[in-house]
Design a protein around this motif. Structure first.
Motif, short mmCIF file in Angstrom:
data_model
loop_
_atom_site.label_atom_id
_atom_site.label_comp_id
_atom_site.label_asym_id
_atom_site.label_seq_id
_atom_site.Cartn_x
_atom_site.Cartn_y
_atom_site.Cartn_z
N THR A 1 -0.78 8.07 -2.53
CA THR A 1 -1.76 7.75 -3.44
C THR A 1 -2.88 6.91 -3.31
O THR A 1 -3.78 7.08 -3.89
N MET B 1 -0.41 -1.34 -4.88
CA MET B 1 0.39 -1.89 -5.97
C MET B 1 0.64 -3.42 -5.86
O MET B 1 0.71 -4.01 -4.85
N PRO C 1 0.34 5.88 -11.11
CA PRO C 1 0.88 7.11 -10.14
C PRO C 1 2.29 7.19 -10.39
O PRO C 1 3.17 6.42 -10.44
N SER D 1 0.78 -1.65 -12.46
CA SER D 1 1.68 -1.42 -11.55
C SER D 1 3.24 -1.90 -12.09
O SER D 1 4.04 -1.42 -11.83
N TYR E 1 0.87 -1.10 -0.21
CA TYR E 1 -0.17 0.05 0.06
C TYR E 1 0.84 1.17 0.03
O TYR E 1 1.72 1.43 0.82
N GLU E 2 0.72 2.27 -0.87
CA GLU E 2 1.18 3.55 -1.09
C GLU E 2 0.31 4.65 -0.56
O GLU E 2 -0.63 4.97 -1.32
N THR F 1 -2.89 4.05 -3.08
CA THR F 1 -2.78 2.85 -4.12
C THR F 1 -2.31 1.46 -3.61
O THR F 1 -1.33 1.67 -3.06
#
Length: 694
Positions: free
Chosen positions: A232, A236, A690, A243, A228-229, A234
């Motif tokens: 953003t 991945m 992203p 991705s 998890y980022e 997001t």
């Protein structure tokens, strides 16, 4: 003589089909003599053979603009159309078939003709060499180079890297010793001078991290298969095209290098391109959008023979049946450990073990016919089956046998190719066996985390020992009862994000900016870290501390990361290199707030996957961290090539070895200008990547 033999077999096949299929006829309405019917069949078979030889390659070239899967379906109808044309060329209109029957007849005739031609050609090395020499001459004329009189075999050697996805070092040795992989055994013990050695993966022992580093030189900031980022929002996932494309872009920016295959290279069946121009089944390139940005020329070698699609389709159906039969037997015998193998899985397995294998092997053979300098191909069949059947199961061994036959075919082509080829085998990781975490303890890692946070969990998880202990720990920490179903989640706080990558778990708190500290987590959820660290299915945790820096926690221990050492303390069971692997991951910008590695039993080699897998990889523990490298004689030793002392550690070291071998064969490669690297980005609404800015 070969042409006449194939023609005769095709004629007999057409006569047989005409006798079996009522909608396919080779006679006039009033009937014909046997001689006349045979003449009609010979005419039709000859016309169909000529159309297949002359028109089919041109047709496939023109249709490579359509998606490969669509072309795969079109092959049968196009082949049937050629048969209808061939029947119309028969004098007096004696040949006729309805469209559906034509598809069946064309498929059978193509398969029989291809099998007959192959059986005859493999016994004639001179003819085989002449064909390859002609192909090499065409390629040299096209690129404006010259070759030697023997078809170029006196020039610099090419290199074919074959990745056997998920095959560990010990699994390969045993398969060769047990006779399952005679081709590999010949390389290892047949006097060819091949050498075999293991190498150590990073903490993230999975294809996304390993192959990104092998092909592009860096897997920095790839903490797991999925993560998890926060900036953003997001998740991945290495197996998502968008991705994979973004990971490839980041690696190129970091290394200022387009990849291992930038010089006359081909990438087949991989997650990443490696900088190659020639691509087939490359995931990162599937995210490209826009006219002319998705070349499918790499599929020509497979579709150039219509019989390939026929054989693949039949093998696909057989593999689906094989999986259903094997899973049914395992369920009836109550084999354990066992995971669910229904739903779409039989079709997913058949794609990995049949379609991907056939397309990749055909593409590699086409690359060697064309004399390309560097080829990297991934065969994923074993990895897919071992996840669900177990890495040491009979199902997985059968896959190894079939993979060895593919290697034998590639070796045969290499012996006759227009240039000398060195074949290097390697793997990206191994697999460790073991019952799943949920199967052993009755609840998933996500449910355990939620219970440790005092959040609602499914009733089944509440009734387990682990769930009950977690709620007791929360009750004690909060100094008050926590009722079943009560939500201790304060207003405005989001649920923790829990992700799994084999036996590696990742826990993130989206509403805490940056990497959450141990102190922040304890203030919010005072029982969580203690619950996880003390659980028997957990080996250790990595979390950042405001007071001590990052620390490793476990049942009864807490060690600052700076003091972590191999062979002692919490990582004693995980083998050499584990401490450095954990320290390296701790430096990643997107390391999770809490990294959770499952337990590992050195005596059995078992781990507990946080996913539904009885053969897993992704973290530390056992065979998953010991892939292999098998290379032919005459190449610089891997330790010298990588500048290593005792063993290769990390996939980036493997990249240095492979790059060294390519430089030895072809001379130094021209350094790539980072500003000139064309990195394709997704440019359709809703599919943006992203951080990809051009």
């Amino acid at each position: 003589m070969r042409v006449l033999a194939v023609w005769a077999v095709s004629t007999l096949t057409m006569l047989t089909l005409a006798g079996i299929l009522p909608e396919f006829q080779l006679q006039s309405d009033s009937g014909d003599t046997i001689t006349r019917t045979a003449f009609t069949a010979a005419w039709g078979a000859g016309a169909f053979g000529l159309l297949s030889a002359l028109v089919w390659p041109v047709l496939v070239r023109a249709l490579l603009v359509v998606p490969a899967l669509v072309l795969g379906a079109l092959v049968f109808f196009l082949n049937g159309s050629l048969l209808l044309i061939a029947l119309r060329l028969i004098p007096d209109g004696r040949g006729a078939a309805d469209p559906e029957t034509a598809v069946v007849v064309a498929a059978v005739m193509s398969a029989v003709a291809s099998a007959t031609s192959t059986a005859l050609a493999v016994r004639d090395d001179d003819a085989y060499r002449r064909r390859l020499s002609r192909l090499a001459d065409r390629r040299r004329r096209r690129v404006g180079t010259t070759g030697t009189a023997d078809g170029g075999r006196g020039g610099p050697p090419g290199t074919v890297f074959i990745q056997l996805d998920g095959v560990g070092h010990d699994v390969l040795r045993k398969a060769a010793a047990d006779g399952l992989m005679p081709t590999v055994d010949r390389w290892m013990n047949g006097g060819t001078g091949h050498r075999l050695m293991p190498w150590c993966t990073d903490w993230s022992s999975q294809t996304g991290a390993s192959q990104l580093a092998i092909l592009h030189g860096s897997n920095h900031d790839v903490p797991a298969f999925r993560w998890y980022e926060k900036e953003t929002g997001t998740v991945m996932v290495s197996s998502r095209p968008a991705s994979a494309l973004e990971l490839q872009r980041r690696a190129i920016v970091r290394t200022h290098d387009g990849g291992l295959l930038t010089v006359d290279g081909a990438s087949r069946g991989n997650l990443f391109s490696g900088g190659a121009d020639q691509l087939a089944l490359v995931l990162s390139m599937a995210a490209r959008r826009g006219k002319g940005r998705r070349s499918r020329a790499g599929y020509f070698a497979y579709f150039s023979d219509p019989a390939n699609a026929v054989r693949t389709a039949l093998s696909f159906v057989a593999e689906v049946g094989r999986e259903i039969g094997q899973s049914t037997r395992a369920r009836v015998r109550k084999d354990g450990p066992r995971v669910k193998r229904g739903g779409l899985y039989p079709f997913i397995r058949a794609f990995a073990t049949v379609i991907e294998r056939d397309v990749v092997v055909a593409a590699v053979i086409g690359d060697m016919f064309a004399g390309r300098t560097a080829v990297y191909a991934d065969l994923v069949a074993y990895d897919e089956v071992a996840h669900h059947s177990g890495p040491h199961s009979r199902d997985a061994e059968k896959v190894l046998e079939r993979l060895d036959r593919s290697l034998a075919l590639i070796r045969k082509v290499a012996e006759q190719a227009p240039r000398t080829y060195r074949i290097v085998l390697l793997s990206d990781h191994g697999q460790s066996p073991g019952e799943t975490f949920a199967g052993t303890y009755g609840l998933t890692l996500k449910s355990l985390v939620r219970a440790g946070c005092g959040l609602p969990v499914p009733r089944r998880a509440q009734r387990t020992k682990s769930g009950s202990e977690a709620r007791d720990a929360v009750r004690t920490a909060l100094h008050r009862p926590v009722e079943a179903g009560e939500d201790e989640h304060p207003e405005g706080r989001s649920d923790p994000v829990v992700l799994a990558s084999g036996n590696l778990g990742l826990l993130s708190f989206p509403d805490i900016a940056g990497r959450a500290s141990r102190e922040q987590i304890d203030r919010r959820h005072p029982a969580l870290l203690g619950t996880l660290a003390g659980h028997p299915g957990v080996g250790f945790l990595l979390v950042r501390s405001e007071e001590h820096g990052s620390v490793v926690l476990g049942s009864g221990f807490e060690v600052p990361l700076s003091e972590l050492a191999d062979g002692e303390g919490p990582l004693a069971a995980f083998g050499p290199g584990a401490a450095d692997a954990v320290r390296r991951t701790d430096t990643f910008p997107h390391v999770a707030d809490v990294m959770v590695n499952s337990m590992y039993e050195p005596d059995t080699g078992n781990v507990h996957a946080f996913e539904e897998q009885i053969g897993s990889h992704g973290g530390l523990g056992g065979e998953q961290s010991r892939p292999f490298l098998l290379w032919p004689a005459g190449m610089t030793g891997p330790l010298d090539a990588a500048g290593a002392k005792e063993t290769l550690v990390g996939a980036e070291a493997v990249h240095r070895v492979l790059a060294c071998w390519l430089r030895e064969a072809s001379g130094p490669q021209v350094p790539l200008d980072p500003d000139a690297v064309a990195v394709p980005v997704v440019d359709e609404p809703g599919d943006s990547v992203p951080g990809a800015q051009g």
